[in-house]
Design a protein around this motif. Structure first.
Motif, PDB file in Angstrom:
ATOM      1  N   ALA A 208       0.830  -1.207   0.000  1.00  0.00           N
ATOM      2  CA  ALA A 208       0.000   0.000   0.000  1.00  0.00           C
ATOM      3  C   ALA A 208       0.865   1.259   0.000  1.00  0.00           C
ATOM      4  CB  ALA A 208      -0.924  -0.004   1.211  1.00  0.00           C
ATOM      5  N   LEU A 209       1.974   1.237   0.739  1.00  0.00           N
ATOM      6  CA  LEU A 209       2.871   2.395   0.762  1.00  0.00           C
ATOM      7  C   LEU A 209       3.515   2.623  -0.606  1.00  0.00           C
ATOM      8  CD1 LEU A 209       4.536   1.924   4.260  1.00  0.00           C
ATOM      9  CD2 LEU A 209       3.000   3.786   3.567  1.00  0.00           C
ATOM     10  N   VAL A 210       3.877   1.544  -1.300  1.00  0.00           N
ATOM     11  CA  VAL A 210       4.421   1.694  -2.658  1.00  0.00           C
ATOM     12  C   VAL A 210       3.357   2.276  -3.582  1.00  0.00           C
ATOM     13  CG1 VAL A 210       5.253   0.435  -4.688  1.00  0.00           C
ATOM     14  CG2 VAL A 210       6.151  -0.118  -2.420  1.00  0.00           C
ATOM     15  N   GLN A 211       2.136   1.775  -3.479  1.00  0.00           N
ATOM     16  CA  GLN A 211       1.062   2.289  -4.329  1.00  0.00           C
ATOM     17  C   GLN A 211       0.775   3.758  -4.027  1.00  0.00           C
ATOM     18  OE1 GLN A 211      -2.429  -0.180  -4.832  1.00  0.00           O
ATOM     19  NE2 GLN A 211      -1.231  -2.041  -4.583  1.00  0.00           N
ATOM     20  N   PHE A 212       0.787   4.107  -2.744  1.00  0.00           N
ATOM     21  CA  PHE A 212       0.586   5.513  -2.387  1.00  0.00           C
ATOM     22  C   PHE A 212       1.701   6.372  -2.981  1.00  0.00           C
ATOM     23  CE2 PHE A 212       1.010   9.251   0.321  1.00  0.00           C
ATOM     24  CZ  PHE A 212      -0.293   9.724   0.308  1.00  0.00           C
ATOM     25  N   TRP A 213       2.924   5.885  -2.922  1.00  0.00           N
ATOM     26  CA  TRP A 213       4.048   6.607  -3.511  1.00  0.00           C
ATOM     27  C   TRP A 213       3.809   6.865  -4.996  1.00  0.00           C
ATOM     28  CZ3 TRP A 213       8.123   9.537  -3.038  1.00  0.00           C
ATOM     29  CH2 TRP A 213       9.081   9.574  -4.047  1.00  0.00           C
ATOM     30  N   LEU A 214       3.269   5.883  -5.685  1.00  0.00           N
ATOM     31  CA  LEU A 214       3.076   6.007  -7.126  1.00  0.00           C
ATOM     32  C   LEU A 214       1.903   6.918  -7.499  1.00  0.00           C
ATOM     33  CD1 LEU A 214       3.710   2.309  -8.216  1.00  0.00           C
ATOM     34  CD2 LEU A 214       5.144   4.291  -8.748  1.00  0.00           C
ATOM     35  N   ASP A 215       0.834   6.873  -6.720  1.00  0.00           N
ATOM     36  CA  ASP A 215      -0.356   7.620  -7.163  1.00  0.00           C
ATOM     37  C   ASP A 215      -0.593   8.925  -6.407  1.00  0.00           C
ATOM     38  OD1 ASP A 215      -1.621   7.034  -4.740  1.00  0.00           O
ATOM     39  OD2 ASP A 215      -2.996   5.583  -5.585  1.00  0.00           O
ATOM     40  N   SER A 216       0.319   9.282  -5.495  1.00  0.00           N
ATOM     41  CA  SER A 216       0.088  10.482  -4.676  1.00  0.00           C
ATOM     42  C   SER A 216       1.300  11.405  -4.665  1.00  0.00           C
ATOM     43  CB  SER A 216      -0.282  10.069  -3.247  1.00  0.00           C
ATOM     44  OG  SER A 216      -1.410   9.239  -3.229  1.00  0.00           O
TER      45      SER A 216
END
Length: 202
Positions: free
Chosen positions: A161-169
């Motif tokens: 989730a932290l990687v995904q947040f990094w990518l989309d935020s």
């Protein structure tokens, strides 16, 4: 450039339909997309699309299954499970970030899966994609690399989730860093910070 590995023989119209479906689903989600829109994007007739795939639900599943298959193949090639557990976890997070960053449409489709997708497809995808990561996290906990006050399944989901947040935020991240005058981070620095969150106390 195609994001998905072709499933069907070269020149088969089904490959174009699947790629068009990925683009439309990524933009509109499941409920916002229509087979007519997908057929137009693929430059085929709607009857041909229906003949090959039977409708929107089946096409959503085909796209989702192909993304999952591509992801599993990529991660299997990228992550050497014989490495020491700390190195394996770090390599896994780098590969996870690299896969989704290189496939922005598949990344958006994956976000729509959680917001708007078919429940049974989501469950199947989660089971396939999650088990190896949880096993790796558990091994890293046993080795004392990952903190043991988190269930390994939660550590796996949290790191993803932290990687995904990094990518989309990125906009929000840059704004938050600017508050304290911190410089923008590179991907490698973001992964290092995520690892620090997961690390067991020394």
């Amino acid at each position: 450039m195609s994001e998905l590995r072709p499933t069907f023989p070269q020149g088969d119209a089904r490959n174009a339909i699947v790629e068009a479906a990925l683009a439309v689903f990524a933009a509109e989600g499941f409920h916002g997309a229509g087979t007519r829109q997908i057929a137009q994007a693929a430059a085929v007739s709607q009857p041909l699309l229906n003949h090959h795939f039977g409708g929107k639900k089946a096409l959503w599943r085909v796209v989702g299954e192909q993304i999952t298959a591509d992801f599993m193949a990529f991660m299997a090639d990228a992550v050497n499970l014989t490495l020491p557990s700390g190195d394996a976890v770090t390599t896994m997070l780098r590969a996870y970030l690299a896969f989704w960053k290189a496939r922005p449409l598949a990344f958006r489709f994956n976000l729509w899966r959680r917001l708007d997708g078919l429940q049974e497809e989501r469950v199947s995808r989660s089971e396939q994609m999650t088990w190896p990561v949880v096993a790796l996290m558990q091994r890293a906990q046993d080795a004392g690399f990952i903190r043991n006050d988190l269930p390994p399944g939660f550590a796996a989901i949290m790191s993803g989730a932290l990687v995904q947040f990094w990518l989309d935020s990125q906009l929000e991240i840059r704004a938050a860093l600017a508050v304290t005058g911190d410089e923008e981070l590179a991907d490698e620095e973001a992964v290092a910070h995520i690892i620090r969150v997961l690390r067991a106390p020394s």
